[in-house]
Design an enzyme around this catalytic site. Structure first.
Site, mmCIF file in Angstrom:
data_model
loop_
_atom_site.group_PDB
_atom_site.id
_atom_site.type_symbol
_atom_site.label_atom_id
_atom_site.label_comp_id
_atom_site.label_asym_id
_atom_site.label_seq_id
_atom_site.Cartn_x
_atom_site.Cartn_y
_atom_site.Cartn_z
ATOM 1 N N TYR A 80 3.794 17.273 8.959
ATOM 2 C CA TYR A 80 4.881 16.300 8.970
ATOM 3 C C TYR A 80 4.392 14.987 9.584
ATOM 4 O O TYR A 80 3.210 14.839 9.874
ATOM 5 C CB TYR A 80 6.100 16.884 9.686
ATOM 6 C CG TYR A 80 6.663 18.083 8.948
ATOM 7 C CD1 TYR A 80 7.207 17.939 7.664
ATOM 8 C CD2 TYR A 80 6.613 19.358 9.485
ATOM 9 C CE1 TYR A 80 7.689 19.029 6.960
ATOM 10 C CE2 TYR A 80 7.095 20.460 8.796
ATOM 11 C CZ TYR A 80 7.627 20.289 7.537
ATOM 12 O OH TYR A 80 8.105 21.375 6.833
ATOM 13 N N HIS A 112 7.916 17.440 17.120
ATOM 14 C CA HIS A 112 7.279 18.189 16.041
ATOM 15 C C HIS A 112 6.065 17.414 15.537
ATOM 16 O O HIS A 112 6.175 16.524 14.700
ATOM 17 C CB HIS A 112 8.284 18.425 14.915
ATOM 18 C CG HIS A 112 7.870 19.495 13.946
ATOM 19 N ND1 HIS A 112 6.578 19.940 13.824
ATOM 20 C CD2 HIS A 112 8.590 20.217 13.046
ATOM 21 C CE1 HIS A 112 6.521 20.885 12.895
ATOM 22 N NE2 HIS A 112 7.730 21.078 12.414
ATOM 23 N N GLY A 113 4.910 17.800 16.057
ATOM 24 C CA GLY A 113 3.663 17.166 15.642
ATOM 25 C C GLY A 113 2.781 18.101 14.844
ATOM 26 O O GLY A 113 1.555 17.943 14.859
ATOM 27 N N ALA A 114 3.394 19.052 14.132
ATOM 28 C CA ALA A 114 2.635 20.101 13.442
ATOM 29 C C ALA A 114 2.929 20.114 11.946
ATOM 30 O O ALA A 114 3.737 19.343 11.434
ATOM 31 C CB ALA A 114 2.981 21.462 14.047
ATOM 32 N N HIS A 115 2.199 21.001 11.240
ATOM 33 C CA HIS A 115 2.527 21.464 9.881
ATOM 34 C C HIS A 115 2.507 20.387 8.804
ATOM 35 O O HIS A 115 3.117 20.543 7.749
ATOM 36 C CB HIS A 115 3.891 22.170 9.879
ATOM 37 C CG HIS A 115 3.974 23.290 10.865
ATOM 38 N ND1 HIS A 115 5.171 23.867 11.237
ATOM 39 C CD2 HIS A 115 3.015 23.923 11.588
ATOM 40 C CE1 HIS A 115 4.943 24.814 12.136
ATOM 41 N NE2 HIS A 115 3.639 24.859 12.363
#
Length: 373
Positions: free
Chosen positions: A184, A179-182
């Site tokens: 974080y 998860h490398g998005a949004h």
């Protein structure tokens, strides 16, 4: 355009039901279940209801499931004791049952490995004593509120992602998504708004990729060569929808190329509406540009099958046809399509779409989702 009148009825199966290869994994069709946080795992343990939740969607024809975000083994990784964790004997035993059930239903599944970074508030579970950590101790709005990570902190988080990936392969998952998005943790390093470091992990766009690159390299070393590693990225951040990693294709390439070289097998490009062009002068969306710039397979996502207005604020959404989506897939703008709220609302969404039964699709009604089964 109404779904009942859609020209997609005779095309959907031909275009969506084609298999696709992600490194050593063959996914039976082009449909992906997007990761969606649910907070239905007390103690971070996915139970039988979680097993059933994912298995139902695999049985209905979703080719690849990406699980809700699940925390890596670092005390500052999370914000809730009801969000699943991807470490611990009981937690991993629960996840093994999920993978087994999805496979029995004919699907493929990857966990989304997650660290929230500076989104964390002091005192939040599952480990209340842990501080919020990030590249520069800055929150998404630019205010201070946590701790800038030391080299030891960075090394610990990199190791935690690698350990989680190794565990995923060991217990039967088909790949991992990072998860490398949004907004974080990984994204906080990528974005100039939260990364003000002056060491090797900060500076120009390529330097800001170093943390993500080290995670990808560590994960790649921890799993077998054919095990797929997917990287999810976005321009927008939570509550900061106008934020951008890249203003031009050249700036986007500076971010994605080092990740592809490090071992990313596919990019999952998160947008709020997949039909919007990403840069001036081209109709390509973010997934289309990622594919063009890296040569890697890409997944598009964002309001598939639904017409969103204020739905991102928890309101409902009407149905939207997918003719334009099929057009883009047919010309290989991207390789796969992730579906979120539509498949959350209707577990049989994939089966209906693949069979051309568009008149049976359900609009998104947030108020009706009480159990998310």
């Amino acid at each position: 355009m109404t779904v009942a009148a859609s020209e997609a009825t005779g095309r959907a199966a031909d275009i969506l039901a084609r298999p696709v290869a992600l490194n050593g994994l063959t996914v039976p069709n082009r449909l992906v279940m997007a990761p969606m946080t649910r907070q239905f795992s007390p103690g971070g343990v996915p139970g039988e209801d979680v097993v059933s939740y994912y298995a139902r969607r695999a049985a209905a024809g979703i080719g690849l499931i990406v699980t809700e975000g699940t925390y890596v083994d670092h005390p500052s990784a999370g914000i809730s004791d009801r969000i699943p964790r991807f470490h611990g004997e009981e937690q991993l035993a629960g996840w093994a049952k999920v993978a087994e059930a999805v496979h029995a239903a004919g699907g493929r599944i990857m966990p989304q490995l997650w660290h929230v970074g500076m989104v964390r508030e002091q005192g939040q579970p599952p480990f209340p004593e842990a501080p919020a950590v990030g590249p520069s101790g800055l929150r998404l709005d630019g205010t201070e509120g946590g701790t800038a990570m030391t080299q030891a902190d960075i090394d610990a988080v990199v190791a935690a992602f690698a350990e989680a990936a190794a565990a995923a392969e060991r217990i039967g998952f088909d790949g991992v998504e990072l998860h490398g998005a949004h907004g974080y943790l990984i994204d906080q390093f990528l974005w100039a708004g939260t990364n003000r470091r002056t060491d090797a992990y900060g500076g120009d766009p390529v330097a800001r990729t170093r943390f993500a690159v080290e995670i990808v390299q560590a994960v790649r070393s921890a799993v077998s060569p054919g095990f797929p590693v997917v990287f999810r990225f976005s321009q927008w951040k939570a509550d900061h929808y106008g934020a951008r990693l890249a203003e031009t294709p050249q700036e986007l390439e500076a971010v994605l190329a080092p990740l592809a070289t490090a071992g990313v097998d596919a990019f999952h490009a998160s947008t709020r509406r997949y039909w919007l062009p990403e840069f001036d002068g081209s109709d390509l969306n973010l997934a289309g540009w990622a594919r063009k710039l890296t040569g890697r397979p890409t997944v598009t996502v964002g309001s598939v099958g639904l017409e969103f207005g204020r739905a991102f604020l928890g309101e409902g959404a009407g149905l939207r046809g997918i003719d334009d989506l099929l057009d883009r897939l047919e010309r290989d703008e991207f390789d796969m399509v992730a579906v979120g709220r539509a498949v959350l609302q209707d577990p049989a969404w994939a089966a209906k779409v693949l069979a051309g039964r568009f008149d049976e699709l359900k609009a998104y009604d947030a108020a009706s989702l009480t159990s998310l089964s």
